[in-house]
Scaffold this motif. Structure first.
Motif, PDB file in Angstrom:
ATOM      1  N   ALA A   1      56.986  44.182  49.323  1.00  0.00           N
ATOM      2  CA  ALA A   1      56.953  43.149  50.540  1.00  0.00           C
ATOM      3  C   ALA A   1      56.220  42.798  51.480  1.00  0.00           C
ATOM      4  CB  ALA A   1      57.852  43.451  51.958  1.00  0.00           C
ATOM      5  N   ILE A   2      55.525  41.611  51.186  1.00  0.00           N
ATOM      6  CA  ILE A   2      54.584  40.663  51.816  1.00  0.00           C
ATOM      7  C   ILE A   2      55.087  40.020  52.883  1.00  0.00           C
ATOM      8  CG2 ILE A   2      52.314  39.311  51.275  1.00  0.00           C
ATOM      9  CD1 ILE A   2      52.838  39.735  49.167  1.00  0.00           C
ATOM     10  N   LYS A   3      54.500  40.348  54.224  1.00  0.00           N
ATOM     11  CA  LYS A   3      54.426  39.842  55.444  1.00  0.00           C
ATOM     12  C   LYS A   3      56.640  39.801  55.681  1.00  0.00           C
ATOM     13  CE  LYS A   3      50.108  37.542  55.342  1.00  0.00           C
ATOM     14  NZ  LYS A   3      49.746  35.972  55.608  1.00  0.00           N
TER      15      LYS A   3
ATOM     16  N   ARG B   1      38.993  38.760  42.795  1.00  0.00           N
ATOM     17  CA  ARG B   1      39.411  39.933  42.579  1.00  0.00           C
ATOM     18  C   ARG B   1      39.226  41.500  43.176  1.00  0.00           C
ATOM     19  NH1 ARG B   1      37.292  42.374  36.272  1.00  0.00           N
ATOM     20  NH2 ARG B   1      38.485  44.476  35.862  1.00  0.00           N
ATOM     21  N   LEU B   2      38.217  41.174  44.145  1.00  0.00           N
ATOM     22  CA  LEU B   2      37.652  42.364  44.944  1.00  0.00           C
ATOM     23  C   LEU B   2      39.149  41.667  45.976  1.00  0.00           C
ATOM     24  CD1 LEU B   2      36.042  44.534  46.211  1.00  0.00           C
ATOM     25  CD2 LEU B   2      34.824  42.562  46.955  1.00  0.00           C
ATOM     26  N   ARG B   3      38.702  40.842  46.494  1.00  0.00           N
ATOM     27  CA  ARG B   3      40.431  40.877  47.728  1.00  0.00           C
ATOM     28  C   ARG B   3      41.705  41.053  47.326  1.00  0.00           C
ATOM     29  NH1 ARG B   3      36.572  38.638  52.283  1.00  0.00           N
ATOM     30  NH2 ARG B   3      35.173  38.848  51.611  1.00  0.00           N
ATOM     31  N   ASN B   4      41.661  40.653  45.995  1.00  0.00           N
ATOM     32  CA  ASN B   4      42.703  39.607  45.070  1.00  0.00           C
ATOM     33  C   ASN B   4      43.355  39.214  46.048  1.00  0.00           C
ATOM     34  OD1 ASN B   4      45.118  41.136  43.521  1.00  0.00           O
ATOM     35  ND2 ASN B   4      46.261  41.987  45.252  1.00  0.00           N
ATOM     36  N   ILE B   5      43.175  37.807  46.530  1.00  0.00           N
ATOM     37  CA  ILE B   5      42.902  36.708  46.969  1.00  0.00           C
ATOM     38  C   ILE B   5      44.128  36.474  45.933  1.00  0.00           C
ATOM     39  CG2 ILE B   5      42.266  34.369  47.249  1.00  0.00           C
ATOM     40  CD1 ILE B   5      39.870  35.681  48.325  1.00  0.00           C
ATOM     41  N   SER B   6      45.202  35.746  46.438  1.00  0.00           N
ATOM     42  CA  SER B   6      46.667  35.122  45.175  1.00  0.00           C
ATOM     43  C   SER B   6      46.922  33.884  45.706  1.00  0.00           C
ATOM     44  CB  SER B   6      47.397  35.527  44.885  1.00  0.00           C
ATOM     45  OG  SER B   6      47.796  36.300  46.396  1.00  0.00           O
ATOM     46  N   GLY B   7      47.597  33.199  45.078  1.00  0.00           N
ATOM     47  CA  GLY B   7      47.815  31.087  45.473  1.00  0.00           C
ATOM     48  C   GLY B   7      46.895  30.295  45.492  1.00  0.00           C
TER      49      GLY B   7
ATOM     50  N   GLU C   1      37.553  36.172  32.824  1.00  0.00           N
ATOM     51  CA  GLU C   1      37.258  37.886  32.957  1.00  0.00           C
ATOM     52  C   GLU C   1      37.912  38.418  33.859  1.00  0.00           C
ATOM     53  OE1 GLU C   1      33.039  38.709  33.764  1.00  0.00           O
ATOM     54  OE2 GLU C   1      32.965  36.943  32.209  1.00  0.00           O
ATOM     55  N   ASP C   2      39.045  37.629  34.524  1.00  0.00           N
ATOM     56  CA  ASP C   2      40.054  38.299  35.554  1.00  0.00           C
ATOM     57  C   ASP C   2      41.048  39.014  35.023  1.00  0.00           C
ATOM     58  OD1 ASP C   2      42.231  39.010  37.423  1.00  0.00           O
ATOM     59  OD2 ASP C   2      41.156  37.389  38.838  1.00  0.00           O
ATOM     60  N   PRO C   3      41.510  40.186  34.833  1.00  0.00           N
ATOM     61  CA  PRO C   3      43.292  40.662  34.124  1.00  0.00           C
ATOM     62  C   PRO C   3      43.587  39.963  34.323  1.00  0.00           C
ATOM     63  CG  PRO C   3      41.498  42.399  34.400  1.00  0.00           C
ATOM     64  CD  PRO C   3      41.033  41.878  35.051  1.00  0.00           C
ATOM     65  N   VAL C   4      43.887  39.441  35.489  1.00  0.00           N
ATOM     66  CA  VAL C   4      44.792  38.782  36.642  1.00  0.00           C
ATOM     67  C   VAL C   4      45.306  37.404  36.324  1.00  0.00           C
ATOM     68  CG1 VAL C   4      46.116  38.212  38.949  1.00  0.00           C
ATOM     69  CG2 VAL C   4      45.469  39.997  38.211  1.00  0.00           C
ATOM     70  N   PRO C   5      46.122  36.059  35.711  1.00  0.00           N
ATOM     71  CA  PRO C   5      45.483  34.958  35.561  1.00  0.00           C
ATOM     72  C   PRO C   5      45.325  34.490  36.353  1.00  0.00           C
ATOM     73  CG  PRO C   5      48.375  35.979  34.648  1.00  0.00           C
ATOM     74  CD  PRO C   5      47.523  37.847  35.526  1.00  0.00           C
ATOM     75  N   VAL C   6      44.173  33.183  36.168  1.00  0.00           N
ATOM     76  CA  VAL C   6      43.815  32.310  37.445  1.00  0.00           C
ATOM     77  C   VAL C   6      43.780  31.149  36.597  1.00  0.00           C
ATOM     78  CG1 VAL C   6      41.972  31.708  37.891  1.00  0.00           C
ATOM     79  CG2 VAL C   6      42.475  34.269  37.776  1.00  0.00           C
ATOM     80  N   ARG C   7      44.434  30.052  37.207  1.00  0.00           N
ATOM     81  CA  ARG C   7      43.994  28.597  36.494  1.00  0.00           C
ATOM     82  C   ARG C   7      43.224  27.565  37.592  1.00  0.00           C
ATOM     83  NH1 ARG C   7      47.246  23.925  36.650  1.00  0.00           N
ATOM     84  NH2 ARG C   7      48.977  24.506  38.097  1.00  0.00           N
ATOM     85  N   LEU C   8      42.250  26.979  36.740  1.00  0.00           N
ATOM     86  CA  LEU C   8      41.651  26.182  37.069  1.00  0.00           C
ATOM     87  C   LEU C   8      42.092  25.184  36.884  1.00  0.00           C
ATOM     88  CD1 LEU C   8      38.454  25.753  38.924  1.00  0.00           C
ATOM     89  CD2 LEU C   8      37.735  25.514  36.591  1.00  0.00           C
ATOM     90  N   VAL C   9      42.454  24.331  38.188  1.00  0.00           N
ATOM     91  CA  VAL C   9      43.168  23.394  38.551  1.00  0.00           C
ATOM     92  C   VAL C   9      42.321  21.817  37.783  1.00  0.00           C
ATOM     93  CG1 VAL C   9      44.791  21.605  39.516  1.00  0.00           C
ATOM     94  CG2 VAL C   9      45.302  23.675  39.792  1.00  0.00           C
ATOM     95  N   ASP C  10      41.613  21.887  38.832  1.00  0.00           N
ATOM     96  CA  ASP C  10      41.352  20.283  38.772  1.00  0.00           C
ATOM     97  C   ASP C  10      40.016  20.258  40.326  1.00  0.00           C
ATOM     98  OD1 ASP C  10      40.062  18.073  37.682  1.00  0.00           O
ATOM     99  OD2 ASP C  10      41.528  17.021  37.654  1.00  0.00           O
TER     100      ASP C  10
ATOM    101  N   LYS D   1      49.987  36.099  41.624  1.00  0.00           N
ATOM    102  CA  LYS D   1      50.515  36.613  43.062  1.00  0.00           C
ATOM    103  C   LYS D   1      51.223  37.900  42.606  1.00  0.00           C
ATOM    104  CE  LYS D   1      51.925  35.751  47.235  1.00  0.00           C
ATOM    105  NZ  LYS D   1      50.712  35.795  48.043  1.00  0.00           N
ATOM    106  N   GLU D   2      50.569  39.501  42.639  1.00  0.00           N
ATOM    107  CA  GLU D   2      50.418  40.630  42.275  1.00  0.00           C
ATOM    108  C   GLU D   2      51.092  41.768  43.100  1.00  0.00           C
ATOM    109  OE1 GLU D   2      49.003  41.688  38.561  1.00  0.00           O
ATOM    110  OE2 GLU D   2      49.687  40.022  37.126  1.00  0.00           O
ATOM    111  N   ARG D   3      50.450  41.915  43.768  1.00  0.00           N
ATOM    112  CA  ARG D   3      50.603  42.375  44.887  1.00  0.00           C
ATOM    113  C   ARG D   3      49.665  41.767  46.597  1.00  0.00           C
ATOM    114  NH1 ARG D   3      45.987  44.913  41.761  1.00  0.00           N
ATOM    115  NH2 ARG D   3      43.407  45.072  43.102  1.00  0.00           N
TER     116      ARG D   3
END
Length: 421
Positions: free
Chosen positions: A106-108, A352-358, A386-395, A408-410
């Protein structure tokens, strides 16, 4: 080499604190974990849920996994769901009981997320109940992909599924469930693993999957069918093994559990170390509290004197790159280019450090040269890989803003700290 640290840290309240350090003692990951996960809704739990309400307009449903504990369930994978009680065949109905796995906490104000797509994760493989072709990590080389694909084909030819048959009389009543199809995902850590290591893990995952499929029909609603792995086992399996130097803990119980867990894996076993020093605690040695404060602050200073401003909002995270001092003249363009390259590497670490997602929007310093902009994007992409969590660089937008998304994983580190307070 990096150090994965596990310690009981007194930060506002008692909680296990984990951190991953790089070779320059810069934190790459920080996460808090409760001392006990009993009665908590944590990702990885597999249980039998009851459908509480259908939300047809959302293509979703709300399901209870315990009395008063509701989760959000997307219905995209319902066709592959395992029902222990179904009112109408082929259609999800209130009162149905089915097997789900918690995928997000659960988040927020949002409910925990459940899914009928079940995943059993190991160090080398993820075994799922999806009907899909073999999937292999895109980060592996072409040669490794070919080797691992051939290895999995050998497993299938060996008919391991039949060899691991369940013999219990009651479980044999569920032979049809036991033979439910499964799919395999090959993880990046499978690179270089021996056939024996791969087969051992595949057998273990398959055995657990078969027992789950053969027994769920006999369990009551709200039953927990499988507990998640310990947070440190998940973290170690999630890390790229070539970047892991040491696993350090000052908790005797965790140390002994790690010794047992990796008794058959000498590579990891040799990296486990118990920290004993009454004069200085592990948390003090690595300045955990100071590092936490830095990791949740808005401003991040870089070696050049430039800095980042990181501002999370409800919809997205905005990161602004600032030069930190006025620079003019003919060398200004080259100076801004160097700052942007430094910022790209630091932003990758901070995500990665702050686990920023979205959604994340980055405002780099404007550069006039097209070749410098292209090189910046290329270097940024390499850092994000290098990030184990998938990141997509858009444009890059017309306004010069760089867009990217991170899975978003946690909860973010900021949310975890806020929760402790």
């Amino acid at each position: 080499m990096n150090k994965f640290i596990i310690t009981r840290q007194h930060y506002v309240g008692d909680s296990y604190f984990t951190a991953l350090l790089d070779e320059k003692d810069k934190f790459r990951e920080i996460a808090f974990h409760p001392l006990s996960e009993e009665n908590q809704v944590v990702p990885g739990i597999i249980c039998i849920a009851r459908v509480k309400k259908i939300a047809a307009n959302l293509d979703a449903a709300f399901v209870d996994i315990a009395k008063g504990v509701t989760c959000y369930l997307e219905t995209a994978h319902i066709k592959d769901a395992w029902f222990s009680k179904q009112c109408r065949s082929g259609k999800l109905t209130e009162g149905d009981e089915l097997v789900v796995q918690i995928t997000k906490e659960a988040i927020k104000t949002k409910y925990p997320i459940a899914d009928t797509k079940l995943s059993l994760a190991g160090k080398y493989f993820v075994l799922t109940n999806e009907k899909r072709p073999l999937a292999i990590s895109s980060k592996l080389s072409a040669d490794e992909k070919e080797r691992l694909s051939s290895q999995v084909q050998l497993f299938e030819q060996m008919q391991l599924f039949e060899k691991e048959a369940v013999t219990d009389t009651k479980q044999n009543a569920g032979q049809e469930e036991k033979r439910k199809p499964h799919s395999l995902i090959v993880r990046t850590n499978a690179a270089g693993a021996s056939p024996e290591e791969l087969e051992a893990e595949y057998r273990k995952l398959l055995s657990d999957y078969q027992k789950l499929a053969a027994t769920f029909h006999f369990r009551t609603c709200y039953s927990i069918l499988m507990l998640p792995k310990k947070f440190y086992e998940n973290a170690i399996n999630h890390l790229y093994q070539e970047e892991l130097g040491e696993i350090i803990t000052d908790d005797k119980n965790i140390y002994e559990e790690l010794q047992q867990l990796y008794a058959g894996n000498p590579d990891i076993l040799s990296k486990i170390r118990f920290y004993e020093n009454d004069a200085i605690s592990l948390g003090t040695l690595y300045s955990f509290e100071t590092q936490i404060q830095r990791a949740i602050s808005e401003r991040v200073w870089m070696k050049s004197g430039a800095y980042l401003i990181i501002q999370p909002t409800e919809a997205l995270t905005v990161i602004d790159v600032n030069s930190g001092k006025n620079t003019s003249g003919k060398n200004a363009e080259e100076y801004y280019y160097k700052i942007n390259l430094e910022a790209a590497a630091e932003i990758s670490r901070q995500l990665r450090l702050r686990n920023i997602s979205g959604i994340v929007i980055v405002d780099f310093i404007n550069m006039a040269k097209e070749e410098q902009r292209k090189e910046l994007m290329h270097q940024f992409w390499l850092s994000l890989k290098e990030d184990p969590v998938p990141v997509r660089l858009v444009d890059i937008t017309k306004l010069g803003l760089v867009e990217l998304t991170r899975k978003k994983e946690r909860k973010t580190l900021l949310e975890q700290v806020a929760q402790l307070r």
